[in-house]
Design an enzyme around this catalytic site. Structure first.
Site, PDB file in Angstrom:
ATOM      1  CE1 TYR A 142      -2.248   2.980   2.424  1.00 56.12           C
ATOM      2  CE2 TYR A 142      -3.325   2.139   0.451  1.00 56.12           C
ATOM      3  CZ  TYR A 142      -3.052   3.695   1.487  1.00 56.12           C
ATOM      4  OH  TYR A 142      -3.966   4.439   1.748  1.00 56.12           O
ATOM      5  CG  ASP A 237       5.867   3.024   0.701  1.00 67.65           C
ATOM      6  OD1 ASP A 237       4.655   3.534   0.244  1.00 67.65           O
ATOM      7  OD2 ASP A 237       5.910   4.051   1.692  1.00 67.65           O
ATOM      8  CE  LYS A 265       2.293   5.156   8.194  1.00 66.18           C
ATOM      9  NZ  LYS A 265       0.958   5.300   8.632  1.00 66.18           N
TER      10      LYS A 265
HETATM   11  P1  KE4 Z   1      -0.706   8.573   4.266  1.00 63.83           P
HETATM   12  O1  KE4 Z   1      -1.034   9.465   3.086  1.00 63.83           O
HETATM   13  O2  KE4 Z   1      -1.739   7.704   4.685  1.00 63.83           O
HETATM   14  O3  KE4 Z   1       0.286   9.301   5.451  1.00 63.83           O
HETATM   15  O4  KE4 Z   1       0.567   7.156   3.706  1.00 63.83           O
HETATM   16  C1  KE4 Z   1       0.412   6.483   2.624  1.00 63.83           C
HETATM   17  C2  KE4 Z   1       0.888   5.120   2.929  1.00 63.83           C
HETATM   18  C3  KE4 Z   1       2.417   5.291   2.092  1.00 63.83           C
HETATM   19  N1  KE4 Z   1       3.061   3.826   2.302  1.00 63.83           N
HETATM   20  C4  KE4 Z   1       3.073   2.905   2.583  1.00 63.83           C
HETATM   21  C5  KE4 Z   1       4.075   1.921   3.420  1.00 63.83           C
HETATM   22  C6  KE4 Z   1       1.917   2.996   4.481  1.00 63.83           C
HETATM   23  O5  KE4 Z   1       2.220   2.430   4.907  1.00 63.83           O
HETATM   24  C7  KE4 Z   1       0.815   3.927   4.297  1.00 63.83           C
HETATM   25  C8  KE4 Z   1      -0.188   4.188   5.132  1.00 63.83           C
HETATM   26  N2  KE4 Z   1      -0.461   3.738   6.109  1.00 63.83           N
HETATM   27  C9  KE4 Z   1      -1.873   3.235   6.513  1.00 63.83           C
HETATM   28  C10 KE4 Z   1      -1.791   1.678   7.215  1.00 63.83           C
HETATM   29  N3  KE4 Z   1      -1.519   0.740   7.215  1.00 63.83           N
HETATM   30  C11 KE4 Z   1      -2.200   4.447   7.303  1.00 63.83           C
HETATM   31  C12 KE4 Z   1      -3.386   4.327   8.197  1.00 63.83           C
HETATM   32  C13 KE4 Z   1      -4.693   4.573   7.192  1.00 63.83           C
HETATM   33  O6  KE4 Z   1      -5.036   4.826   6.126  1.00 63.83           O
HETATM   34  O7  KE4 Z   1      -5.787   5.451   8.190  1.00 63.83           O
END
Ligand code: KE4
Length: 424
Positions: A142, A237, A265
């Protein structure tokens, strides 16, 4: 009706699904999401005042624990100077210098406001730099919710079983190739057929969005070699693994140099921050120094930068931090594995650094095996732990995160509760 139930009922009137991000909605585990109202150290406190041991830590950012004194102090000082200026600030340069000092492959960096923005921008930059259109991602990985990534994605997309999320034109995803993770043969055949057309590979070096799925030995090295051979930009990533697995993230932990990296994060310390960075030769193509356009009103926001800078300074200066955190997580993993063995439970524990996940099935090395987990057992386990005051991610397609504030007594209580549930 409990306070959480009434809050959830009310929220659903005004916010789609009652949440501002789908993973919070308990869709895979059922029941009512818990509305938190405060946090301190390793603990969350819900709207009814109940305490929970926190294994989500805001999905990764709160690696120091909630309300670390140095982060609180940094925010307080910045509040006295203003919240947002829309101009360059010295603080942004200091944050950039600190990250560049911690992550060897990063020579230049651009701040944004989310991990999605970071990954979306990195892909555009790789396309501009290589003048190629196709990208390759992995099943179950993701990279945020930009159109190009919503193809066999993990995290909330997998939790909601959205094989074809709405509103994503085929015209966009036709340039996204998806390969199984940890499958070297599949990777080599894709490169043999279309390596010359690949702008970038984007990979979670330790996947965290189908549970925690580490790379098989040699896999990242193969990725690196093939990208070098075909002139494809290798993007790590590190939104989740960055500053979590080691001071320099997964690339430090595995000693692999990507061409670009994305962050989020932890670098915001709980405030909205993302970033992408890497080789100067590539980064220079980003506007205004280059022709690849990327922008953001709140990019480098002073409040967010002050929280991120304070967090990264603690991580950079405390020379025993990662050993302490990874040992803590290893003891949790070992305890869970002993319980599984003692009770003959059909389950496995994956762990990498301070990322850990429990799967009610056999070994999990990719998206297919992650999806084989017994969700009914997971649901029961999740709610049993929640009832006992232990807050786990409400989906098997997520990773637990351990923070530095977690104490031995918290781990002991977690294991005692897990044993009572798995032996029942
Ligand atoms: P954000 O756009 O949510 O800040 O980051 C996206 C993203 C990109 N790359 C990786 C490896 C990530 O894990 C994420 C976001 N992680 C999720 C949790 N698995 C965010 C939680 C959510 O979607 O509310």
């Amino acid at each position: 009706m409990t306070k959480n139930e009434s809050l959830f009922t009310e929220a659903q009137k005004y916010i789609p699904g009652g949440v501002n991000s789908p993973v919070r909605a308990f869709k895979q585990v059922g029941g009512t999401p818990v509305f938190m109202q405060s946090a301190e150290g390793a603990y969350l406190y819900d709207a009814e005042g109940r305490q929970y041991i926190d294994y989500i830590n805001s999905w990764g950012p709160m690696i120091l624990g909630h309300r670390h004194p140095k982060v609180v102090q940094a925010l307080r000082e910045q509040i006295g100077k203003g919240f947002s200026y829309g101009t360059p600030t010295e603080l942004e340069t200091e944050v950039a210098q600190l990250i560049i000092g911690m992550v060897p492959s990063v020579e230049m960096i651009r701040m944004v406001s989310s991990g999605t923005e970071a990954c979306m921008s990195a892909i555009r930059l790789a396309r501009g730099y290589t003048n190629r259109a196709k990208i390759l991602k992995f099943e179950g990985h993701y990279h945020g919710h930009a159109d190009s990534f919503l193809k066999k994605a993990g995290s909330g997309v997998a939790t909601l079983k959205l094989d074809a999320p709405g509103g994503v034109p085929a015209a966009v995803t036709k340039d996204t190739i998806v390969a199984p993770f940890n499958d070297e043969a599949a990777l080599r055949s894709i490169f043999a057929e279309q390596g010359e057309t690949l702008a970038a590979i984007i990979v979670e070096p330790v996947a965290g969005n189908m549970g925690c799925v580490p790379p098989l030995p040699g896999y990242l090295e193969t990725l690196r070699a093939l990208c070098t051979q075909y002139g494809t930009v290798l993007i790590f990533d590190e939104v989740m693994t960055g500053f979590r697995l080691a001071p320099g993230g997964a690339q430090h932990y595995f000693n692999i140099m990507p061409d670009l990296s994305t962050f989020g994060k932890i670098i915001g310390g709980g405030m909205p921050v993302g970033a992408f960075g890497g080789k100067k030769e590539i980064m220079q193509r980003i506007a205004p120094s280059g022709d690849v356009y990327q922008a953001g009103t709140l990019s480098g926001n002073p409040l967010a930068m002050s929280a991120g800078y304070a967090t990264l300074q603690v991580l950079a200066k405390d020379k025993t931090f990662y050993q302490r955190l990874n040992d803590k997580t290893a003891s949790l993993a070992a305890g869970l594995r002993e319980i599984i063995k003692r009770n003959g439970t059909q389950a496995i524990v994956n762990q990498s650094g301070s990322m850990i996940s429990l799967h009610f099935c056999g070994s999990v090395t990719d998206f297919t095996s992650a999806k084989a987990g017994d969700n009914e057992t997971f649901k029961k386990f999740f709610h049993g732990m929640l009832e006992a005051g232990i807050y786990l991610p409400p989906s098997a397609f997520e990773t637990w995160f351990v923070c530095d504030a977690l104490g031995d007594q918290d781990i002991e209580f977690t294991l005692k509760t897990a044993e009572s549930l798995l032996s029942a």
